[in-house]
Scaffold this active site. Structure first.
Site, short mmCIF file in Angstrom:
data_model
loop_
_atom_site.label_atom_id
_atom_site.label_comp_id
_atom_site.label_asym_id
_atom_site.label_seq_id
_atom_site.Cartn_x
_atom_site.Cartn_y
_atom_site.Cartn_z
N HIS A 69 -3.78 2.29 -8.20
CA HIS A 69 -3.61 1.07 -7.39
C HIS A 69 -3.95 1.37 -5.92
O HIS A 69 -4.73 0.64 -5.28
CB HIS A 69 -2.16 0.59 -7.53
CG HIS A 69 -1.81 -0.59 -6.68
ND1 HIS A 69 -1.49 -1.82 -7.19
CD2 HIS A 69 -1.70 -0.72 -5.32
CE1 HIS A 69 -1.21 -2.66 -6.21
NE2 HIS A 69 -1.33 -2.01 -5.06
N GLU A 70 -3.38 2.45 -5.39
CA GLU A 70 -3.61 2.80 -3.98
C GLU A 70 -5.03 3.30 -3.75
O GLU A 70 -5.62 3.04 -2.69
CB GLU A 70 -2.58 3.86 -3.54
CG GLU A 70 -1.14 3.40 -3.59
CD GLU A 70 -0.89 2.16 -2.74
OE1 GLU A 70 -1.52 2.04 -1.67
OE2 GLU A 70 -0.07 1.32 -3.12
N HIS A 73 -7.33 0.50 -2.92
CA HIS A 73 -7.34 0.14 -1.50
C HIS A 73 -8.22 1.11 -0.72
O HIS A 73 -9.02 0.70 0.14
CB HIS A 73 -5.92 0.18 -0.93
CG HIS A 73 -5.00 -0.86 -1.48
ND1 HIS A 73 -5.31 -2.20 -1.51
CD2 HIS A 73 -3.75 -0.74 -2.02
CE1 HIS A 73 -4.29 -2.88 -2.03
NE2 HIS A 73 -3.34 -2.02 -2.36
#
Length: 389
Positions: A69-70, A73
């Protein structure tokens, strides 16, 4: 929560990955909870050892999902030319430290939305993997773990899409309002207020759960998370306020004049002969027996010393060493100089190899507080000073 608070795990695609100690505790609690409750209910005949192994593997798999998920980004931010300082995984999930701000609403929208999109994709993939295994009568423990991971990733995505700072949805909301209003500061305030409201609601719900028999742990977690969201939202608003105020100013707008003076005379002689005729200056203190400067001091700092001690102290006793000061250029933005200096206490303004001014933290704080540059003539060019040696 940064690198100093975490255990460095390594680098992925050039991005430093850190693990906060709090997440180790949470992972152990999660593994124990799955092994003690969910897995025995879904796979009654598997056995305690299988439950423990499955709990540990599932907890690690969740951490990997949060990391992906990170990384979403980070990858998108770097794709748009932004610097990523690193990723820290903690009990609150993950934090991707991106240096600077998105240049356009579209860039911010892409960075904010990609994390939840990754989590949704993971949830969907895990569920699609689970379906044929369940239809074929696969091992109940594996099916249970896949189902739990699929659902938790979807929950993670949905929660992060709540339109409130500091969640990903807050970044999406900020991008939309920024695009509509063309005012970045208004967008930040709106997203921050939404974050404060969300955090307050979570605290209220958590407190009510705290008073419910058997739900105390859930209530405590909700309250802690709510307080963290409120604090983070306020912090983002304050940081954005600083950016909004400082953005129009250059270093030349806030720098003070500098002068050179001996650092070995008494404070009384210094104030009477150097500082009194030139209030507001920053002084580079000359060395006694060699060229160059040993430190720097603001005149008002010396004036705060009780007059009874003026004959016992020298300016050098209160000076900041020259090597502790950062460097800046007169025509560069104040924000850029402060970010590049990495938190230096004082910035020396260098032009043509000469020190022509200085920026003190108190001057920056005054500018943030009032939003106004110094009065015309207050920061005139230096009459003294020289090359920084």
């Amino acid at each position: 929560m940064g690198v100093k608070d975490s255990i460095r795990l390594g680098r992925v695609g050039g991005v430093t990955i850190g693990l906060n100690w709090s997440l180790i505790v949470i992972a152990l609690l999660l593994a124990f909870g799955l092994a003690d409750n969910r897995f025995p209910a879904d796979a009654p005949t598997a056995g305690d050892t299988a439950y423990a192994v499955a709990g540990a593997i599932t907890a690690v798999a969740l951490l990997l999902a949060v990391l992906l998920h990170e990384l979403g980004h980070a990858v998108v931010a770097r794709r748009f030319g932004m610097k990523v300082d690193g990723i820290t995984l903690s009990w609150l999930g993950g934090q991707t430290r991106i240096e600077g701000d998105a240049r356009t609403p579209g860039v911010e929208l892409a960075i904010g939305a990609v994390g939840p999109a990754v989590s949704l994709a993971l949830g969907g993939i895990l569920w699609l993997v689970r379906l044929p295994l369940a239809a074929a009568g696969g091992h109940a423990l594996v099916i249970s773990a896949l189902g739990w991971l699929a659902v938790i990733n979807v929950v993670l995505a949905v929660f992060n899409l709540v339109p409130a700072s500091p969640l990903d949805g807050g970044r999406v909301l900020h991008a939309v309002i920024w695009r509509v209003t063309r005012n970045r500061w208004k967008a930040t305030r709106a997203a921050s207020l939404a974050g404060v409201g969300l955090g307050a609601a979570m605290v209220v719900v958590g407190f009510s759960r705290l008073l419910t028999i058997g739900a105390q742990v859930d209530g405590l977690v909700l309250m802690v998370l709510g307080f963290w969201i409120m604090a983070s939202a306020r912090s983002e608003e304050q940081a954005a306020h600083v950016v909004a105020v400082l953005d129009p100013f250059q270093v030349a707008d806030v720098m003070r004049p500098v002068g050179a003076a001996p650092g070995w005379i008494t404070v009384r002689n210094f104030i009477e002969h150097y500082d009194s005729p030139r209030p507001g200056w920053v002084w580079l203190l000359e060395r006694w027996n060699e060229p160059g400067y040993s430190g720097l001091v603001a005149g008002e700092d010396l004036r705060q010393i009780p007059p009874t001690r003026w004959d016992a102290l020298r300016p050098g006793d209160l000076a900041l060493p020259v090597d502790k000061a950062g460097a800046a250029r007169a025509r560069e933005p104040v924000l850029g100089a402060l970010r590049r200096s990495g938190g230096q206490q004082v910035l020396l303004v260098i032009e043509g190899g000469r020190t022509v001014g200085a920026v003190l933290p108190s001057d920056v704080q005054s500018l943030i507080r009032t939003g106004q540059r110094p009065a015309p003539g207050a920061h005139r060019p230096a009459e003294a000073g020289g090359p920084l040696r």
